[in-house]
Design a protein around this motif. Structure first.
Motif, short mmCIF file in Angstrom:
data_model
loop_
_atom_site.label_atom_id
_atom_site.label_comp_id
_atom_site.label_asym_id
_atom_site.label_seq_id
_atom_site.Cartn_x
_atom_site.Cartn_y
_atom_site.Cartn_z
N LYS A 96 0.79 -1.23 0.00
CA LYS A 96 0.00 0.00 0.00
C LYS A 96 0.82 1.28 0.00
O LYS A 96 0.33 2.34 -0.40
CB LYS A 96 -0.96 0.01 1.19
N TRP A 99 4.19 4.14 -3.76
CA TRP A 99 3.67 5.35 -4.40
C TRP A 99 4.79 6.07 -5.15
O TRP A 99 5.93 6.17 -4.68
CB TRP A 99 3.14 6.31 -3.33
N PHE A 165 -0.56 5.85 -6.57
CA PHE A 165 -0.41 4.49 -6.07
C PHE A 165 -0.12 3.60 -7.26
O PHE A 165 -0.73 3.75 -8.32
CB PHE A 165 -1.70 4.07 -5.38
N SER A 412 -7.42 -1.80 5.86
CA SER A 412 -7.13 -0.73 6.83
C SER A 412 -6.92 -1.32 8.21
O SER A 412 -7.88 -1.59 8.93
CB SER A 412 -8.30 0.28 6.84
N ASN A 420 -7.48 3.50 0.23
CA ASN A 420 -7.55 4.53 -0.81
C ASN A 420 -8.78 4.31 -1.70
O ASN A 420 -9.70 3.58 -1.32
CB ASN A 420 -6.25 4.56 -1.62
N ASP A 436 -5.91 7.61 -5.48
CA ASP A 436 -5.38 8.44 -4.40
C ASP A 436 -6.34 8.53 -3.22
O ASP A 436 -7.24 7.69 -3.06
CB ASP A 436 -5.05 9.84 -4.94
N TYR A 437 -6.15 9.55 -2.42
CA TYR A 437 -7.03 9.84 -1.30
C TYR A 437 -7.85 11.07 -1.67
O TYR A 437 -7.35 12.19 -1.64
CB TYR A 437 -6.22 10.05 -0.02
N ILE A 443 -12.64 9.26 0.67
CA ILE A 443 -11.94 8.66 1.82
C ILE A 443 -12.82 8.70 3.06
O ILE A 443 -12.81 7.79 3.89
CB ILE A 443 -10.58 9.32 2.08
N ASN A 446 -15.18 5.81 2.95
CA ASN A 446 -14.49 4.55 3.29
C ASN A 446 -14.61 4.21 4.76
O ASN A 446 -14.60 3.02 5.14
CB ASN A 446 -13.01 4.66 2.93
N SER A 491 -7.40 16.31 -3.34
CA SER A 491 -6.64 15.08 -3.52
C SER A 491 -5.37 15.11 -2.68
O SER A 491 -4.64 16.10 -2.67
CB SER A 491 -6.26 14.89 -4.99
N ASN A 493 -1.87 12.58 -1.37
CA ASN A 493 -1.06 11.39 -1.55
C ASN A 493 -0.53 10.97 -0.18
O ASN A 493 -1.03 11.43 0.86
CB ASN A 493 0.07 11.63 -2.56
N ILE A 494 0.50 10.11 -0.14
CA ILE A 494 1.03 9.65 1.14
C ILE A 494 2.16 10.53 1.65
O ILE A 494 2.74 10.26 2.70
CB ILE A 494 1.49 8.19 1.06
#
Length: 828
Positions: A96, A99, A165, A412, A420, A436-437, A443, A446, A491, A493-494
């Protein structure tokens, strides 16, 4: 005793069956089934070694079988999709944190971080334009100043800063068996054990494969066996991510390690595979493939990791701010430890961990009214096909509900990143919306089922992710809005990305309250768990910072009111001087901050400021059609069936609109839902399901749930946007829970939206705010019993069909409530 070949076959087959009988999975109640093997594609979804950096960036997945008929497994860190092909098993694989993008590209940290525009000074001009009635000028000023220099597409700049990702590659396990000679084929995912089974008969021999990903041991385990000895002749090969550069490291026969770096950002990753055989032998060739010859049984153990390390306090000058793990060491440690346990112990450790979460909640419907046993014999595609004709299948409805819980557990878990857009599963270099997130509902959706369905631990990765947004988000808040606190944009990312993107289409790229929406989840987690230590040490600072941003972002107009200017209704309509959505989110975070400060007994002066601003926010408005208005002007179109229903945020997931406290606004919300219709994308139907449940309309909620299954669900029960997007699965599970239990209005509402067709049933082990666990039982469409378990010893307030019951509780106490003569009564 001498045995002929037939007797030996039967004895070995009985041995396989006996092994299965020893494990409770044989009696699994919740299974996703296929009775046809997937064909074997020669090339992966990205096409080959010379894949484009944007391969997969399309709404149509190039591999329809991956999206519709594979079975997903995962442990929150690694994930895989099982095809169940015959001549060669095919498995797509994910880690996960793999990226692209971030500060460690070749252009360095400044290239990544120095992207916020200093636009706060423009706010006064935008607001003056609104004041003057010049919406065109306000729009142009917003478009020109509230984006950034960062493009969204992976191919739009080199190197891509935002990133995506990306796949961790594919595994192929060649078997030497012929596709055409197979009978008795079955491919199943058991939700009760998180195991995938593939079984078939070839040339009179039964072959059996089992797959699982272990959270306690952080490995994937694959076992191949057969009803005859010596039948495992396999070649295990790896197809790595094509936009990375690496090499195979061979330390011992029967195993390999692939060590590589992504080309975009030099992220290091490692994939290890080890074969453990019974009988026969295994060896590794010069190309890294593992060969198994004449084995009775083989277990493959797979581990993977990257050098990514989550960072809540990144140094904006350090390109390696998110580097800190040595994947060659971690993967070797995991695989050696797993190998020392052996298959049975690994399976036992996996099962005990998984069932401790999944087994908390049970859901049954109409067991006296349906022939569930007959329907469960059907493959899942056939059940869906039958369901789409209008034939009832209550077992399919409970299966979909539990599948949402399974997916959350699988994608998760504490200690890693949140789920994601596709959970943890991906089959290409790039993907839809960078996989993405998305912070403008996806998100958040989720995690709607996390606490209500008794999976609070699974929400912790989201909270850690929010913490990664705070420091970079403080720069974004200051640069664009001159505000204290923090926020983020559509948006992420990590790598702590909180900035708007380059696009000037503000309908989707301008989302100032994305941060406050995320922060409401922090309070929500506290409200369900009542973990004061968490609130004090982690949660409150996040909430407080978000409330400060919201307070500063609002425009204090000359008439004394507060409005969100400029603002948008995500992905829909114009730039406005005060969208209903933005005001609803800000109301929610201010209420959360007020309540949190009271719990901790802090910040009384600032609390008064929040209360003053809250009272001054422009009120909800009802328009000419009787609808809850989406914008500051009455421009709603009753024929508009747009997928986003942002302006109903106060109804759900918020709590400032309710049939209980604001019946007129609830009626206006119903008008909106009538206008938008009962169709849309998968996730949109999931959201509307929740909103109808909050309106206490069980039959309309059931219509949305049925439409979600009929029109927004693939054959493997994955949600379809289209393309596959996992939030709809989570929205569906959350919505069903809202139909049967709500607790957002200060009391526990039992069966608030029970549809007529769910005549009898039970839902046990779900959670209510206040740290209560609730079991519900009903028959003939009426509650028969509720069992309340108090986790924190706070007073309990119940509501059912106009009846209220309030009583004191003790931590650890269990209270049974019965319905007698139409009244709720404690069974003492």
């Amino acid at each position: 005793m001498k045995n002929n070949r037939y007797t030996m076959k039967m004895m070995n087959l009985l041995g396989v069956m006996a092994c299965c009988l020893s494990f409770p999975d044989l009696y699994a109640q919740h299974q996703i089934k296929f009775d046809v093997p997937n064909p074997l594609a020669e090339t992966p979804a990205w096409g080959g070694e010379n894949a484009s950096v944007s391969a997969g960036d399309a709404v149509v997945n190039p591999d329809k079988h991956w999206e519709h008929t594979t079975l997903p497994i995962g442990n929150g860190s690694i994930g895989a999709n099982i095809y169940g092909s015959i001549s060669a098993e095919r498995i797509t694989f994910n880690e996960k944190s793999l990226w692209r993008g971030g500060p460690n590209t070749s252009k360095g940290a400044a290239y990544y971080w120095n992207v916020n525009k200093e636009s706060a000074h423009v706010l006064k001009d935008i607001r003056q334009a609104f004041q003057d009635g010049d919406t065109q000028k306000a729009t142009e000023l917003t478009q020109d100043n509230f984006n950034s220099t960062v493009p969204y597409g992976s191919a739009d700049e080199n190197p891509s800063r935002f990133g995506s990702f990306t796949t961790c590659g594919e595994f192929r396990i060649a078997t030497g068996l012929a596709d055409a000679e197979v009978t008795g084929y079955s491919r199943t995912l058991s939700l009760d054990s998180a195991l995938v089974h593939v079984d078939f008969i070839s040339d009179g021999v039964r072959y059996s494969r089992t797959y699982f990903t272990s959270y306690p041991d952080n490995v994937m385990v694959i076992r191949f066996k057969a009803s005859e000895v010596g039948r495992q002749n396999l070649v295990f090969s790896y197809l790595p991510n094509p936009v990375s550069t690496g090499k195979y490291i061979r330390k011992q026969q029967g195993e390999f390690c692939y060590s590589a770096r992504l080309d975009n950002n030099r992220m290091e990753y490692a994939v290890r595979v080890k074969a453990v055989t019974k009988g026969g032998k295994s060896w590794t060739d010069k190309n890294g493939a593992i060969h198994v010859e004449n084995a009775d049984e083989v277990m493959f153990i797979v581990s993977a990791d990257t050098d990514y390390q989550m960072n809540f306090d990144p140094d904006f000058t350090d390109a390696k701010a998110y580097v800190g793990v040595k994947p060659l060491k971690t993967t070797e440690a995991w695989i050696r430890q797993a190998a020392s346990y052996g298959y049975d112990a690994l399976l036992d450790r996996h099962y005990k961990d998984y069932i401790s979460l999944f087994g908390r909640t049970e859901f049954e419907l109409n067991t006296s009214y349906s022939s569930a046993a007959d329907l469960e014999k059907l493959s899942t595609p056939k059940r869906l096909e039958r369901y789409r004709t209008g034939a009832p299948d209550y077992g399919l409805e409970t299966l979909y509900y539990q599948f949402g819980r399974y997916l959350l557990i699988s994608s998760s878990r504490p200690g890693n990143l949140p789920a994601n857009l596709q959970g943890i599963w991906h089959n290409n270099v790039d993907g839809p919306w960078r996989v993405d997130y998305h912070n403008n509902i996806n998100i958040q959706m989720n995690y709607w089922p996390a606490c209500p369905t008794n999976l609070a631990e699974c929400e912790l990765p989201l909270i850690d992710f929010i913490r990664t947004q705070v420091k970079p988000g403080a720069v974004t808040a200051k640069s664009y809005f001159g505000a204290r606190g923090w926020t983020t944009s559509i948006s992420s990312n990590i790598f702590g990305f909180t900035t708007p993107l380059r696009d000037k289409d503000m309908s989707w790229n301008f989302s100032p309250v994305a941060g406050p929406w995320l922060a409401t989840h922090v309070w929500n987690y506290y409200d369900y768990t009542r973990d004061v230590d968490f609130l004090r040490s982690v949660g409150y600072d996040i909430i407080k910072g978000s409330a400060r941003f919201a307070t500063d972002y609002l425009w204090h107009k000359p008439d004394g009111s507060y409005t969100a200017a400029p603002s948008t209704s995500p992905e829909h309509g114009p730039i406005d001087e005060g969208t209903t959505f933005s005001h609803a989110v800000i109301r929610e975070i201010l209420l959360d901050a007020i309540d949190a400060s009271k719990v901790l007994g802090v910040d009384e002066e600032e609390r008064q400021e929040w209360q003053t601003v809250l009272a001054g926010i422009v009120p909800y408005k009802i328009g000419r059609y009787g609808q809850l208005m989406e914008w500051s002007k009455d421009i709603d179109d009753p024929s508009d069936a747009h997928r986003h229903v942002n302006h109903l945020f106060g109804l759900h997931p918020g709590h400032t609109v309710s049939p209980v406290t604001t019946p007129a606004l609830a009626k206006a919300s119903r008008v909106v839902l009538e206008h938008r219709g009962d169709g849309a994308t998968g996730w949109s139907m999931g959201w509307k399901l929740n909103q109808w449940a909050r309106l206490h309309d069980g039959n309309r909620s059931y219509t949305l749930y049925g439409n979600l299954l009929k029109n927004g669900t693939n054959d493997n029960l994955w949600d379809s946007h289209p393309p596959f997007q996992i939030d709809g699965n989570f929205g569906g599970t959350a919505g069903v829970t809202e139909m049967l239990l709500q607790s957002h209005m200060g009391f526990i509402h039992l069966l608030p939206a029970l549809p007529d067709v769910w005549h009898e049933g039970k839902l046990t082990g779900v959670r209510a705010r206040g740290n209560f666990t609730v079991d519900l039982y009903w028959k003939d469409n009426n509650l028969t019993k509720a069992v309340i378990r108090s986790g924190s010893g706070v007073p309990c307030s119940l509501y059912y069909k106009g009846n209220k019951l309030e009583f004191e509780t003790e931590a650890g106490g269990v209270y049974t409530v019965l319905l007698s003569d139409g009244k709720l009564k404690l069974d003492i």
